[in-house]
Every structure is written in structure tokens, then in C-alpha cells.
Design a protein around this motif. Structure first.
Motif, short mmCIF file in Angstrom:
data_model
loop_
_atom_site.label_atom_id
_atom_site.label_comp_id
_atom_site.label_asym_id
_atom_site.label_seq_id
_atom_site.Cartn_x
_atom_site.Cartn_y
_atom_site.Cartn_z
N UNK A 224 0.83 -1.20 0.00
CA UNK A 224 0.00 0.00 0.00
C UNK A 224 0.87 1.25 0.00
N UNK A 225 0.43 2.23 -0.78
CA UNK A 225 1.10 3.53 -0.85
C UNK A 225 0.11 4.60 -0.41
N UNK A 226 0.53 5.42 0.54
CA UNK A 226 -0.31 6.52 1.03
C UNK A 226 0.16 7.82 0.40
N UNK B 90 -6.27 1.49 -8.49
CA UNK B 90 -5.44 0.67 -7.61
C UNK B 90 -6.22 0.09 -6.45
N UNK B 91 -7.40 0.62 -6.15
CA UNK B 91 -8.19 0.12 -5.04
C UNK B 91 -7.52 0.36 -3.71
N UNK B 92 -7.42 -0.69 -2.89
CA UNK B 92 -6.85 -0.55 -1.55
C UNK B 92 -5.35 -0.36 -1.56
N UNK B 93 -4.69 -0.51 -2.73
CA UNK B 93 -3.24 -0.34 -2.79
C UNK B 93 -2.82 1.13 -2.66
N UNK B 94 -3.74 2.05 -2.87
CA UNK B 94 -3.43 3.48 -2.74
C UNK B 94 -4.43 4.13 -1.80
N UNK C 66 1.01 23.40 -3.38
CA UNK C 66 0.55 22.52 -4.46
C UNK C 66 1.62 21.45 -4.66
N UNK C 67 1.58 20.45 -3.79
CA UNK C 67 2.57 19.38 -3.81
C UNK C 67 2.02 18.14 -3.15
N UNK C 68 2.81 17.10 -3.12
CA UNK C 68 2.32 15.86 -2.52
C UNK C 68 3.46 15.07 -1.91
N UNK C 69 3.07 14.20 -0.98
CA UNK C 69 4.01 13.30 -0.31
C UNK C 69 3.45 11.89 -0.43
N UNK C 70 4.27 10.96 -0.90
CA UNK C 70 3.89 9.55 -0.99
C UNK C 70 4.74 8.76 0.00
N UNK C 71 4.12 7.81 0.70
CA UNK C 71 4.79 7.06 1.75
C UNK C 71 4.36 5.61 1.69
N UNK D 17 6.88 8.34 -9.48
CA UNK D 17 7.00 8.46 -8.02
C UNK D 17 6.51 7.19 -7.33
N UNK D 18 5.36 6.68 -7.76
CA UNK D 18 4.82 5.47 -7.15
C UNK D 18 5.71 4.26 -7.45
#
Length: 686
Positions: A60-62, A96-100, A136-141, A168-169
Motif C-alpha cells: 500500500x502507498x499513502x 489501484x483500489x486498496x493499494x493506494x 501545491x505538492x504531494x508526499x507519498x509514503x 514516483x509510485x
């Protein structure tokens, strides 16, 4: 009777409302992932490459998207783009469903959300509307708290929005750094000092330092006979002459699905600057590099004895040694602008300027099965030129006179992809037996050979580039010269595969110049308080890194290209505006002609007036009055043109509003009326 009709109508209305709500609930549950993209560019339709990356996620990626929607309300472009990013992220989550897991945050001033955005590295912009900062940006974890950040999603990169998000993902899911194997004769790692010669050494090239931060780098030994088994991407940067076995290994790697970037060179400036072979390099540096048999098998060829000369893109270069210097146009050193750089490929999309030095030309071979897509080209004021015999001390004026443009463009860098066949149709090539005695005198190579004082250097005045030195090719040796990284030492390689591939799908990038990696052609390096500070003057480093990053990803990631932009112009309105501006310009030119004629006549009248006469003559007053009247008339005409323009646009806008707001409901009502009448007539039949 009337009461029954009203009661029936009320019941029907309630039932219709309940049916409407029920349909929406069912549709939300069953068809939440269904989409209908009506945009011409398919802006909201994810590509197959993105679908492949999302479906292959391992965990999973948040994603937290920080968008100051209220602060952007006063800037229509940023507001629309922020909503566009949010919509696209929701498409990712739906696929992606629950993966994101997606979270959208509006970091308003002086809130905890703003503190979180700042702590995450999101860069705000200010000076908009009421002055509130806009995020206007994002963080993926991922689940291990590994993060990837896009500090600001610039609208200028809208056509690469899907590529940036998918990359990024993919990077976050891949975990480890991609493995890069480099084969080169260039001094990318720098050179250690030679105490016997009194030299302090040279630091690594800036492009190498950047690659070492983004990749797990392995430097291949010149005598390699296999590639590391886990190589993600291979970089050939002005490689040495290769044996049959080595070329076979590269051929099989590429046909087997490996990705490679080939920076070849018909004439190496680095070899000239180093003073030829064995000049302080610890080994031979050839004056040219090419892989004609491999390139031919892959459907591409490079000029071996010709260089691209270009009048339009020629660099301003300093000629001369310690004495008198002159700055001239050098047609064999090119400063290519974004007009000749492919804006839709992720590798070259962010690139605005590239500097080349004595580059060759690439072209597809007739009948090739691969697709040849130019990334960088020359201008039409270019031609192929013979390699000058005195290239160490070129005559810039003579070369410019000799250049006869042929109105063609020549490809300097290209992507080659598609089905290809092996260059070794006779089968595998066995490793060569190891020699009995290994030569160990490389460290005794002479290091004091210098290039001639008349060697050309990029001009500091025009390009903003510092002079690399008197007669030397690169930066002078600094006191803090860095030694090569331990992780990048030459290592023995293991066999990457055993099967012999006769054909396969390839994806490579070929560049007909390796000198663009040299610091002196694209970056100014300064030593400030013991720290090396690099100031780019061209995008050469970005181009190299983009190429390797793109190739090190999956095939799905490489298939992504630039998409269309969401803000499309109203072509009819723009055409109306251009027509009106043309009429405006015509009126303005007539006004200017009348003004000049009136001034000429006034000058003639004043020449006939005695010097001591202060009052204007009746003829002068009449001429001035006529001019004033003409000027008022023309200004009135210009206002009429602008008013007609606005009225035409308003009429078109009103028509579009009517079609969008009223016409469709009217068509529905008309259709229902026709259906009711038809049913009544059908029911009235005996």
C-alpha cells in the motif's frame, strides 16, 4: 377528479425522487470505477503503462496531496491545475483500489495542516491574491515510512503529470536504488593526485556525482567479459574499443530486455584535451568511439567521419592562449535550444538547452524494424562537415566559411525501440582466455601533456561560462579533489544470462556525442568556502540523468510520454481575435502613414515661415486641424473594431451557453413530448 390527479402527481414525484436516489446509490456502489473521458487528449484516461504499474504494486502507498484551494481561487490557472491533479489522483485510487490511500489537505494559514506541509518539504509560493501561501505538492509514503516528495507540482509540467506521478509510485515501490553499470574512458570519477608529478588530482565530474546519488553505480573494467546479473541500466560513455565477446555481451543484454544509453562520439574533445592516449588517464582514451555493427543490428547508424556544423546553434567560443583572445562563433560546438528538442518525451521534456561539442549525426537504416524517434536535432542551417585535420587548433572563421547549410535537420540524440535482431547471427561468442601476465604500468602514464594554447574554450561572456584555463581542458586541480567512490570501483562481473537471444524488443537511447558530460561544456564549478558549487549553464546533466532514470524503470514506465494539457484554447475565438488584431494593425499602419505625411507638410510650411513669426499661418492651423480630425476618425475606427470583436465573442459565448444550458434540456423535453404524443396516438387506435 382534480384531487386524484394531484395525489397521483405527488405520489409519482416522490417515487421519482426515491428512484433517483436509489439509482445514484446503486451506481456509486457498482460503477464507482466506471469512467467516460470526453476530452480530446484523453486527459483523464490512464495509460496502459500506469495501469500496469498500479496493478503490480507490492504494498500500500499513502499519498497526501496538499492543495491550497482557497488561496488558489484568485488564480484560475493554478486553481484549475490543482483540481486536475486531484482528479487524476482519484483516478489512480479508483484503479489501484486498496493499494493506494489518498488524502487531500487544504493547508490554510496558521493551521496544523500548514505545519505538516512545511515539515514534509512542500514548497509554498506566495504573492497571490491576499498574500496567503499556496501549497501545491504531494508526499507519498509506503509501509516502511520511506517517502517520495514532489515539493511543487508546476503547471508547466502538466503534460508530464501522469509520468511524474507514476514514476514516483514506481520508485517508492521499487525500494532499492536502480543498479547502473558504466563503461567509459572518460574521467567521470576524476583522477587521484600523482605525488611524483606534484599534481593534486581532479575531482569527479558533476554528472557522475549526481548519478552516484541516484543509482547504485558499478564501473566496469575495460577487460570485462560479462555484465553484473542485476544491472538495471547500462551506460556506455565513450567506451574503449571492444572485443567480439564484449560486443556480444552488450548485444545479448539489450536483446534480453536490458536497457542501455549509448553516448558515442565520432571525435572526442576529451581525448584532445587530455593530450591523447595515456595522458594522465591511467589508460587509453580513444579519439572516437562507435559500435557500428551493434547499431546496424538495432536499425541505426552514426556518422564516423563527419561532424554536424550548425550556423544557427553555433556556440560563442574563446580562441587563443595566454595572449590575445577572440570570441567567435564555432560551428562545430552547438548550443541547441528547445526549438529542436522533443518536448513530449519524458527524457527531453524538461530540457531547454543542450551543449554539444563535435557531435555526429544519427539516422535510421532503411528497412529497420525498430522505431527511430529523434530527441535532439540540429537546425536547418546545418550540414555535415569533414573532421578538420587541425581540430586541436581549429580555424573558426574558415569552418564557418566552409559550412554550406543544406536545409536539413540532423539527429544528435534519439530513442530506438522495437523488435531487433542480434548482430551475432553465428551464435554465442566465448570469453577470451585470460592473458598470462597482466600489464601493471598504467599508473606510470604521463600526466603532464597539455593541450595547445590555441585550443578553443567556451566563451565566458556569451554563455556565462568561466574559462577552464589557459590551454587546459577542464577545471584546474583543486585542493579538495575528491577520490572516486568506493562503491564505484571496477568490479569483476558475473554472467547475466546463458541463453542466446536471436531477437527481442529493445529500448535504448543513442547520443552522437559523449563530450556533453564534460563539466566545461554545461556547468560552471566554483570553490566557495571549501565546497564545490555547480552552476549549470545548460541542461546536459538533466538530460543524462533523465535518460538513465527513464531507462532504469519498467517497460510500462518507459512507455509513458507527455500528455496533452487541460487548458485548451478556444480555436474559433482565437481565430476571431487574430482577424481583429490584423485589422487593428492595418488601421494603425494607415494612421502612422498619415501622421508622417502631416508632419512632412508641417515641416514644409514651417520652412516657408519667417523665423521671427510666432503665430501659425492659416495653412498650418488647417493642416493641424485636419490631422486631429483624421486621428479622431481612426481612433473611432479602432474602437469599432474592438467593439465588434467583443460583440462577436459575446454572441459566440451566448450561443455556447444556450447550447449547454438550454438546448439539451429542451431536446429532452421535446423527446418526452414526442414520446407522449406517440403513445397517446397509439392508445387511441381501435
Amino acid at each position: 377528479m382534480r384531487t386524484n390527479w394531484l395525489r397521483s402527481g405527488a405520489v409519482a414525484g416522490v417515487l421519482a425522487f426515491l428512484l433517483f436516489v436509489s439509482i445514484n446509490i446503486v451506481a456509486d456502489r457498482l460503477f464507482s470505477s466506471a469512467r467516460l473521458d470526453m476530452t480530446q487528449e484523453g486527459l483523464f484516461t490512464l495509460s496502459e503503462g500506469t495501469e500496469e504499474v498500479l496493478e503490480g504494486l507490492n504494498e500500500r502507498v499513502s499519498i497526501t496531496f496538499y492543495f491550497s484551494e482557497r488561496a488558489a481561487a484568485n488564480n484560475p490557472r493554478l486553481f484549475a491545475y490543482g483540481r486536475r491533479v486531484e482528479d487524476l489522483l482519484r483516478e489512480y485510487r479508483a484503479l489501484a483500489g486498496s493499494k493506494i490511500h489518498l488524502k487531500v489537505v487544504d493547508p490554510r494559514p496558521f493551521t496544523q495542516a500548514e505545519d505538516e506541509a512545511a515539515a514534509a518539504g512542500i514548497r509554498p509560493i506566495s504573492g497571490l491574491g491576499d498574500g496567503a501561501p499556496l501549497y501545491l505538492g504531494l508526499v507519498a509514503e509506503d509501509s516502511t515510512d520511506q517517502e517520495e516528495v514532489i515539493e511543487f507540482l508546476s503547471p508547466d509540467r502538466e503534460q508530464f503529470l501522469e509520468y511524474d506521478l507514476t514514476k514516483l509510485i514506481y520508485t517508492l515501490d521499487a525500494k532499492a536504488l536502480p543498479k547502473l553499470a558504466i563503461l567509459t574512458t572518460l574521467p567521470l570519477e576524476g583522477a587521484p593526485g600523482n605525488p611524483l608529478m606534484g599534481g593534486g588530482g581532479t575531482p569527479p565530474q558533476i554528472v557522475y556525482e549526481q548519478l552516484a546519488e541516484l543509482f547504485d553505480v558499478t564501473m566496469l573494467d575495460p577487460g570485462f567479459d560479462a555484465l553484473p546479473a542485476d544491472t538495471d541500466v547500462l551506460l556506455l560513455a565513450h567506451p574503449p574499443a571492444l572485443s567480439d565477446r564484449q560486443r556480444y555481451v552488450i548485444d545479448q543484454y539489450v536483446l534480453g530486455g536490458g536497457h542501455a544509453a549509448l553516448f558515442l562520439d565520432p571525435q572526442s574533445e576529451a581525448s584532445l584535451a587530455a593530450g591523447g592516449p595515456m595522458a594522465g588517464m591511467g589508460g587509453d582514451m580513444p579519439d572516437h568511439s562507435g559500435l557500428p555493427d551493434l547499431l546496424a543490428a538495432w536499425g541505426v547508424e552514426m556518422t564516423e567521419d563527419k561532424l554536424v556544423g550548425d550556423l544557427a546553434y553555433s556556440q560563442r567560443v574563446d580562441f587563443g592562449g595566454g595572449g590575445f583572445r577572440q570570441t567567435k562563433d564555432y560551428v562545430l560546438w552547438l548550443a541547441v535550444t528547445d526549438d529542436s528538442i522533443d518536448p513530449r518525451d519524458p527524457v527531453t521534456g524538461p530540457v531547454n538547452a543542450l551543449n554539444f561539442a563535435t557531435a555526429g549525426a544519427l539516422s535510421p537504416i532503411d528497412g529497420a524494424t525498430t522505431a527511430f524517434r529523434p530527441l535532439v536535432q540540429s537546425s536547418r542551417a546545418s550540414a555535415l562537415m569533414d573532421i578538420p585535420a587541425n581540430l586541436a587548433q581549429p580555424d573558426a572563421d574558415a569552418l564557418m566559411r566552409a559550412l554550406d547549410p543544406d536545409d536539413r535537420v540532423y539527429t544528435l540524440a534519439a530513442r530506438v525501440a522495437g523488435p531487433a535482431r542480434t548482430a551475432f547471427v553465428d551464435g554465442p561468442v566465448a570469453p577470451e582466455p585470460a592473458p598470462a601476465d597482466a600489464a601493471d604500468g598504467a599508473d606510470t602514464a604521463a600526466g603532464d601533456t597539455e593541450a595547445g594554447d590555441e585550443r578553443a574554450e567556451p566563451a565566458a561572456d556569451d554563455a556565462g561560462q568561466s574559462d577552464p584555463g589557459e590551454g587546459d581542458a577542464g577545471e584546474a586541480a583543486s585542493d579538495d579533489a575528491a577520490s572516486p567512490d568506493a562503491q564505484a570501483e571496477s568490479v569483476p562481473a558475473t554472467e547475466i544470462q546463458a541463453a542466446h537471444h536471436t531477437e527481442g524488443d529493445i529500448n535504448i537511447i543513442v547520443v552522437a556525442d559523449a563530450d556533453l558530460m564534460d563539466d566545461r561544456f554545461w556547468v560552471r564549478v566554483q570553490n566557495i568556502f571549501g565546497q564545490r558549487v555547480a552552476q549549470p549553464i545548460a541542461d546536459n546533466g538533466t538530460f543524462v540523468i533523465n535518460a538513465l532514470e527513464n531507462l532504469s524503470g519498467s517497460k510500462a514506465l518507459m512507455s509513458l510520454r507527455g500528455r496533452g494539457v487541460s487548458q485548451r484554447p478556444f480555436s474559433v475565438v482565437e481565430e476571431m481575435r487574430r482577424d481583429a488584431e490584423a485589422r487593428y494593425l492595418e488601421q494603425e499602419q494607415r494612421l502612422q502613414a498619415r501622421l508622417e505625411e502631416t508632419e512632412r507638410r508641417l515641416a514644409e510650411l514651417q520652412g516657408q515661415t519667417p523665423d521671427d513669426q510666432l503665430l501659425l499661418s492659416p495653412e498650418q492651423e488647417a493642416a493641424i486641424e485636419r490631422f486631429r480630425q483624421e486621428r479622431l476618425a481612426v481612433r473611432q475606427d479602432l474602437r469599432d473594431v474592438e467593439r465588434n470583436l467583443r460583440s462577436d465573442i459575446e454572441r459566440l459565448g451566448n450561443l455556447l451557453a444556450f447550447l449547454n444550458i438550454a438546448a439539451v434540456p429542451m431536446l429532452v423535453v421535446l423527446g418526452v413530448g414526442v414520446l407522449v404524443i406517440w403513445r397517446r396516438k397509439r392508445g387511441a387506435r381501435p
